[in-house]
Scaffold this motif. Structure first.
Motif, PDB file in Angstrom:
ATOM      1  N   CYS A 112       0.849  -1.197   0.000  1.00  0.00           N
ATOM      2  CA  CYS A 112       0.000   0.000   0.000  1.00  0.00           C
ATOM      3  C   CYS A 112       0.879   1.239   0.000  1.00  0.00           C
ATOM      4  N   THR A 113       0.526   2.219  -0.817  1.00  0.00           N
ATOM      5  CA  THR A 113       1.342   3.420  -0.982  1.00  0.00           C
ATOM      6  C   THR A 113       0.669   4.672  -0.445  1.00  0.00           C
ATOM      7  N   VAL A 114      -0.671   4.702  -0.464  1.00  0.00           N
ATOM      8  CA  VAL A 114      -1.415   5.892  -0.031  1.00  0.00           C
ATOM      9  C   VAL A 114      -2.540   5.468   0.915  1.00  0.00           C
TER      10      VAL A 114
ATOM     11  N   LYS B 156       3.715   5.251  10.587  1.00  0.00           N
ATOM     12  CA  LYS B 156       5.073   4.986  11.076  1.00  0.00           C
ATOM     13  C   LYS B 156       5.964   4.379   9.999  1.00  0.00           C
ATOM     14  N   TYR B 157       5.357   3.977   8.883  1.00  0.00           N
ATOM     15  CA  TYR B 157       6.120   3.454   7.751  1.00  0.00           C
ATOM     16  C   TYR B 157       6.360   4.585   6.753  1.00  0.00           C
ATOM     17  N   ASP B 158       7.611   4.924   6.548  1.00  0.00           N
ATOM     18  CA  ASP B 158       7.943   6.028   5.642  1.00  0.00           C
ATOM     19  C   ASP B 158       7.510   5.743   4.205  1.00  0.00           C
ATOM     20  N   GLU B 159       7.354   4.477   3.860  1.00  0.00           N
ATOM     21  CA  GLU B 159       7.009   4.121   2.481  1.00  0.00           C
ATOM     22  C   GLU B 159       5.551   4.415   2.137  1.00  0.00           C
ATOM     23  N   ILE B 160       4.719   4.684   3.162  1.00  0.00           N
ATOM     24  CA  ILE B 160       3.300   4.942   2.920  1.00  0.00           C
ATOM     25  C   ILE B 160       2.996   6.412   3.165  1.00  0.00           C
ATOM     26  N   PHE B 161       2.396   7.074   2.200  1.00  0.00           N
ATOM     27  CA  PHE B 161       1.896   8.432   2.432  1.00  0.00           C
ATOM     28  C   PHE B 161       0.583   8.330   3.187  1.00  0.00           C
ATOM     29  N   CYS B 162       0.532   8.891   4.380  1.00  0.00           N
ATOM     30  CA  CYS B 162      -0.675   8.854   5.205  1.00  0.00           C
ATOM     31  C   CYS B 162      -1.157  10.267   5.496  1.00  0.00           C
ATOM     32  N   GLU B 163      -2.473  10.445   5.524  1.00  0.00           N
ATOM     33  CA  GLU B 163      -3.035  11.762   5.803  1.00  0.00           C
ATOM     34  C   GLU B 163      -4.340  11.635   6.557  1.00  0.00           C
TER      35      GLU B 163
END
Length: 577
Positions: free
Chosen positions: A20-22, A40-47
């Protein structure tokens, strides 16, 4: 390496492992930790999105861009997201989309007890339902496979117990699928013939999913004694295992929609009696009856409330295990706003002036409880604004001069802006109080568009509430300090008497925000106290009376001095040095 995780953290881990990326979400208990843990995972953009509708649209947009995406919300949040949900079901995706929804049986932190399985049925999209943390991780990953194979969003249904209980998880490595190229497709424009054709595809998809559900690994049969066969899912499966052990046979359904047919019929044929054990509505039970299977379900177990092991035992006429009890009767401890809560003074003034208060969703809903008793009703996010407008249109000046809506800053951004726009545009002399405590409080202090920080605490644009309210048509916008009772009362009376709509912004940060500097705690002066209990009218948990004298709990008091404005004898005016 094995790890102990709450269910929501395990979901986040599953989303991470699936590439998952977004992730776009709106916080809502019991779903909030899914996005917080994923962040907490830098690889996922969370908002944090302004509301669930926006969150789902963002996540869907990311899938059109070729990346796996997700959003998370509580059950009532799915109501808000329902508009795009139904159309996305028809339109399809470009990459996998998982929609995490957490139900709240027992209404531990919710205004209703709705069953999200109805949305899966109505929108005709698959729904998976894990029963522990490891399944939460695995089902999140499996959801992406289903999503992409059948070109559909997938609902991952959690509940309070699975979301917040802990069990062992075995994390795996992250795998990110290759980004899917975006290709223009006119058939994705949902209008007339395109929508009709899409509906046909959706119906065929459901048939294909039913066929897959007959033998998929998510649905499991555990054959033991055949006198009783239990069909169950989610946390109810755990209760069944603990109560009955190996004395019954169990059909555990991990895919709760669409439900298999042959698998259920075959299981029922192998046992003498079929019992459906499910919380809330009789979804599985009704499906079994439609298949012509005689089952016991809601004639044995309640349709309301959260289940437990002992509830299952009682309903089955079994003996409950002995428990340790306390002989003394312990009084109930009702929920209460925190000591120093900035909302307390506003609600005291509203109660004092006998205002009709149309409430909203947030920790300030506690303004409805004793001793303030200041809130008349609440419905859903943002209803305080639009509902107040309707009330005043019906009541006329009688209502306008003595009614207010109250709404928190996060809830205002979520759904209040359109409500106040209606007030200004269609003209009622309504007064709305925005309780701006600089945080999304009830769900655990998440940032929102009014705080100036994003989900990760980084600097972000900040909504100017005063400018926004003026921009939609309010000429009267006032800001008050809720710790100043005389100011709040003066402004309230002025705005209620005005012949045009108005906004009052009550601005003080939540006392629980990390880093907030408080005044020293107050100290009660027993010599000055006459035992009138006027200070008790605000319901502050730091204040108590013993032997007819006021006492202050210094571990709770933050020195807001609201109570000093209640005392005419100066018994609460001294502070510890």
């Amino acid at each position: 390496m094995k790890e102990l995780m709450i269910g929501n953290k395990a979901v986040a881990r599953g989303l991470y492992e699936a590439g998952c990326t977004v992730i776009s979400s709106y916080p809502g208990t019991p779903s909030t930790e899914i996005t917080e843990e994923a962040a907490k995972y830098d690889e996922i953009f969370c908002e944090w999105a302004p509301n669930e509708k926006v969150a789902l649209e963002v996540a869907h947009g990311a899938t059109l861009g070729g990346r796996r995406a997700a959003c998370a919300m509580k059950h009532v949040g799915l109501n808000v997201a329902a508009d795009p949900l139904f159309t996305i079901s028809y339109q399809g995706l470009n990459a996998g989309l998982v929609i995490c929804v957490a139900d709240d049986p027992g209404m531990h932190s919710s205004q209703n007890e709705q069953d999200s399985r109805h949305y899966a049925i109505a929108a005709k999209i698959p729904m998976l339902e894990p029963s522990d943390s490891e399944e939460a991780r695995l089902f999140a990953k499996k959801a992406y496979e289903i999503s992409e194979k059948y070109n559909t969003p997938v609902l991952l249904r959690m509940c309070t117990r699975v979301s917040h209980s802990q069990s062992v998880v075995e994390p795996e490595d992250r795998f990110v699928p290759e980004q899917v190229k975006y290709v223009k497709d006119p058939t994705k424009v949902m209008m007339t013939a395109n929508s009709r054709n899409a509906h046909v595809r959706v119906e065929q998809r459901t048939k294909d999913l039913i066929k897959w559900a007959e033998s998929c690994e998510l649905n499991k049969v555990e054959m033991n004694d055949t006198k009783i066969g239990i069909i169950t899912s989610s946390t109810s499966y755990q209760y069944a295992k603990e109560v009955f052990g190996d004395s019954v046979s169990i059909l555990k359904l991990g895919m709760i929609y669409p439900l298999p047919e042959k698998l259920i019929i075959d299981f029922a044929s192998k046992v003498d009696k079929v019992i459906v054990l499910e919380e809330l509505d009789p979804i599985i039970e009704n499906h079994c009856k439609q298949l012509g299977i005689s089952v016991s379900g809601k004639d044995t177990f309640p349709i309301c409330g959260e289940f437990s092991q002992n509830l299952v035992r009682r309903c089955m006429g079994m003996t409950e295990p002995s428990t340790i009890t306390i002989d003394d009767e312990i009084p109930n401890r009702p929920p209460v706003m925190c000591a120093g809560c900035p909302h307390r003074g506003v609600f005291y003034i509203l109660s004092k002036n006998k205002c009709m208060v149309y409430g909203d969703i947030g920790c300030y809903t506690l303004g409805a409880v004793a001793p303030l008793n200041a809130m008349d009703l609440n419905v859903c996010m943002g209803a305080s604004c639009s509902g107040l407008h309707g009330f005043n249109k019906a009541m006329g000046k009688e209502g306008e001069k003595n009614s207010v809506g109250v709404i928190g800053d996060s809830t205002f951004i979520h759904s209040g802006i359109t409500g106040i726009t209606d007030i200004a545009y269609n003209g009622s002399n309504s007064t709305v109080i925005i309780l701006d405590n600089s945080i999304t409080g009830m769900t655990g202090h998440q940032q929102n568009p009014t705080t100036g920080k994003n989900l990760r605490g980084e600097p972000a644009s900040k909504v100017d509430l005063e400018a926004l309210c003026k921009a939609v048509g309010f000429n009267r916008v006032r800001v008050v300090d809720p710790y100043n009772l005389s100011e709040v009362e003066t402004v309230l009376k002025e705005e209620l008497s005005a012949d045009e709509p108005s906004i009052i912004i009550s601005r003080r940060p939540c006392v629980m925000i990390k880093g907030t500097v408080h005044n020293p705690p107050l100290k009660a002066n027993a010599d000055k106290c006459v035992g009138c209990k006027a200070c008790m009218r605000i319901g502050c948990p730091a204040i108590s009376v013993k032997d007819k004298k006021v006492q202050i709990d210094g571990t709770l008091c933050i020195g807001c001095k609201v109570c000093t404005q209640m005392c005419k004898f100066g018994a609460l005016d001294d502070q510890e040095k």
